[in-house]
Design an enzyme around this catalytic site. Structure first.
Site, PDB file in Angstrom:
ATOM      1  N   HIS A  75      -2.433   7.140   7.581  1.00 39.07           N
ATOM      2  CA  HIS A  75      -1.461   8.062   6.971  1.00 39.07           C
ATOM      3  C   HIS A  75      -2.160   9.354   6.537  1.00 39.07           C
ATOM      4  O   HIS A  75      -1.623  10.455   6.724  1.00 39.07           O
ATOM      5  CB  HIS A  75      -0.801   7.428   5.746  1.00 39.07           C
ATOM      6  N   GLN A  99       2.723   9.883   2.069  1.00 40.62           N
ATOM      7  CA  GLN A  99       4.095   9.344   2.109  1.00 40.62           C
ATOM      8  C   GLN A  99       4.961   9.855   0.957  1.00 40.62           C
ATOM      9  O   GLN A  99       6.176   9.723   1.008  1.00 40.62           O
ATOM     10  CB  GLN A  99       4.061   7.809   2.073  1.00 40.62           C
ATOM     11  N   HIS A 147      -4.336   1.108   7.812  1.00 43.88           N
ATOM     12  CA  HIS A 147      -2.982   1.676   7.908  1.00 43.88           C
ATOM     13  C   HIS A 147      -2.862   2.901   6.985  1.00 43.88           C
ATOM     14  O   HIS A 147      -2.345   3.947   7.393  1.00 43.88           O
ATOM     15  CB  HIS A 147      -1.980   0.580   7.525  1.00 43.88           C
ATOM     16  N   GLU A 148      -3.348   2.756   5.745  1.00 44.75           N
ATOM     17  CA  GLU A 148      -3.218   3.855   4.770  1.00 44.75           C
ATOM     18  C   GLU A 148      -4.119   5.033   5.138  1.00 44.75           C
ATOM     19  O   GLU A 148      -3.737   6.193   4.965  1.00 44.75           O
ATOM     20  CB  GLU A 148      -3.527   3.368   3.344  1.00 44.75           C
ATOM     21  N   GLY A 196       0.836  -1.199   0.000  1.00 48.58           N
ATOM     22  CA  GLY A 196       0.000   0.000   0.000  1.00 48.58           C
ATOM     23  C   GLY A 196       0.865   1.241   0.000  1.00 48.58           C
ATOM     24  O   GLY A 196       2.080   1.174   0.251  1.00 48.58           O
ATOM     25  N   CYS A 200       5.944  -0.505   7.416  1.00 51.65           N
ATOM     26  CA  CYS A 200       5.619   0.768   6.769  1.00 51.65           C
ATOM     27  C   CYS A 200       6.802   1.184   5.906  1.00 51.65           C
ATOM     28  O   CYS A 200       7.946   1.159   6.373  1.00 51.65           O
ATOM     29  CB  CYS A 200       5.330   1.836   7.829  1.00 51.65           C
ATOM     30  N   LEU A 201       6.513   1.567   4.671  1.00 54.43           N
ATOM     31  CA  LEU A 201       7.600   1.993   3.776  1.00 54.43           C
ATOM     32  C   LEU A 201       8.271   3.256   4.291  1.00 54.43           C
ATOM     33  O   LEU A 201       9.413   3.538   3.927  1.00 54.43           O
ATOM     34  CB  LEU A 201       7.047   2.217   2.360  1.00 54.43           C
TER      35      LEU A 201
HETATM   36  O1  K1U Z   1       1.837   2.347   3.921  1.00 54.87           O
HETATM   37  C1  K1U Z   1       2.880   1.739   3.809  1.00 54.87           C
HETATM   38  O2  K1U Z   1       3.895   2.174   4.311  1.00 54.87           O
HETATM   39  C2  K1U Z   1       2.921   0.428   3.072  1.00 54.87           C
HETATM   40  C3  K1U Z   1       2.904  -0.759   4.017  1.00 54.87           C
HETATM   41  C4  K1U Z   1       1.475  -1.252   4.150  1.00 54.87           C
HETATM   42  C5  K1U Z   1       1.179  -2.231   5.229  1.00 54.87           C
HETATM   43  C6  K1U Z   1       1.934  -3.366   5.455  1.00 54.87           C
HETATM   44  C7  K1U Z   1       1.599  -4.267   6.446  1.00 54.87           C
HETATM   45  C8  K1U Z   1       0.482  -4.058   7.200  1.00 54.87           C
HETATM   46  C9  K1U Z   1      -0.262  -2.927   6.990  1.00 54.87           C
HETATM   47  C10 K1U Z   1       0.070  -2.034   6.003  1.00 54.87           C
HETATM   48  C11 K1U Z   1       3.796  -1.842   3.450  1.00 54.87           C
HETATM   49  O3  K1U Z   1       3.590  -2.295   2.375  1.00 54.87           O
HETATM   50  S1  K1U Z   1       5.110  -2.363   4.418  1.00 54.87           S
HETATM   51  C12 K1U Z   1       5.986  -3.570   3.493  1.00 54.87           C
HETATM   52  C13 K1U Z   1       5.271  -4.836   3.200  1.00 54.87           C
HETATM   53  O4  K1U Z   1       5.183  -5.164   2.049  1.00 54.87           O
HETATM   54  C14 K1U Z   1       4.643  -5.703   4.218  1.00 54.87           C
HETATM   55  C15 K1U Z   1       5.006  -5.724   5.543  1.00 54.87           C
HETATM   56  C16 K1U Z   1       4.375  -6.558   6.451  1.00 54.87           C
HETATM   57  C17 K1U Z   1       3.362  -7.399   6.040  1.00 54.87           C
HETATM   58  C18 K1U Z   1       2.996  -7.403   4.698  1.00 54.87           C
HETATM   59  C19 K1U Z   1       3.642  -6.575   3.804  1.00 54.87           C
HETATM   60 ZN    ZN Z   2       2.828   3.143   6.159  1.00 55.26          ZN
END
Ligand code: K1U
Ligand code: ZN
Length: 169
Positions: free
Chosen positions: A138, A51, A134-135, A46, A92-93
């Site tokens: 943000h 971001q 989560h998004e 996401g 989170c990225l």
């Molecule tokens: O918003 C962001 O920073 C993106 C984030 C989204 C997210 C991941 C996990 C749970 C909720 C929201 C990411 O994509 S982090 C990297 C990722 O690919 C990931 C990390 C943990 C679980 C699954 C994916």
């Molecule tokens: Zn995030």
């Protein structure tokens, strides 16, 4: 299409509350394409406009295995949340390398515009529901580490600042 630079915690711009998108026009189409490219390149599931330092209510998500089922939500609103919650591991990225548990609703319903400007309603559960919450945080200027204890959050903040200083060298 272009890769967009990400903001990293504890950048204060991550705490900006996003404003509604006023028109789904060419500028938004380009932003959506660039955000999707940036999310796929970063291997995220996401990305919120916040971001990439754009403070408008727009998120992109793809939780599919094949990375071919993008969901674009413009001006999203939570219209229903389940009565049950769960602790889910999140990343989170904008906080690279940090993963921790956050309590989220198990299922949500969101109304939004899609990338053509059409209204749509998305019923989500599992990882999609977690990612939407989560998004949407943000867009409200909230980063997932704010759910953690002050001790953990401060440790993460110090770690991020150290990594950013080293990267700048
Ligand atoms: O918003 C962001 O920073 C993106 C984030 C989204 C997210 C991941 C996990 C749970 C909720 C929201 C990411 O994509 S982090 C990297 C990722 O690919 C990931 C990390 C943990 C679980 C699954 C994916
Ligand atoms: Zn995030």
């Amino acid at each position: 299409m272009a890769l967009l630079p990400l903001l990293f915690f504890p950048d204060p711009r991550l705490h900006t509350v996003a404003k509604p998108v006023l028109a789904v026009d060419q500028r938004i189409h380009t932003l959506v394409a660039d955000m999707l490219e940036t999310m796929y390149e970063a291997k995220g599931i996401g990305l919120a406009a916040t971001q990439v330092d754009v403070h408008e209510r727009l998120i992109v998500i793809d939780v599919s295995e094949q990375r071919d089922q993008a969901v674009v939500l413009i001006n999203p609103n939570l219209v229903w949340t389940s009565s049950t919650t769960h602790l889910n591991e999140e990343g989170c990225l904008s906080v690279p390398g940090i993963y921790d548990g956050v309590e989220r609703f198990d299922a949500v319903t969101v109304s939004a515009l899609d990338d053509t400007g059409q209204s749509r309603v998305v019923q989500a559960e599992g990882l999609l529901a977690v990612c939407i919450q989560h998004e949407m945080d943000h867009l409200m200027g909230k980063v997932f580490v704010e759910y953690l204890s002050p001790l953990k959050r401060n440790r993460i903040k110090k770690k991020m600042l150290k990594a950013q200083r080293e990267d700048a060298r």
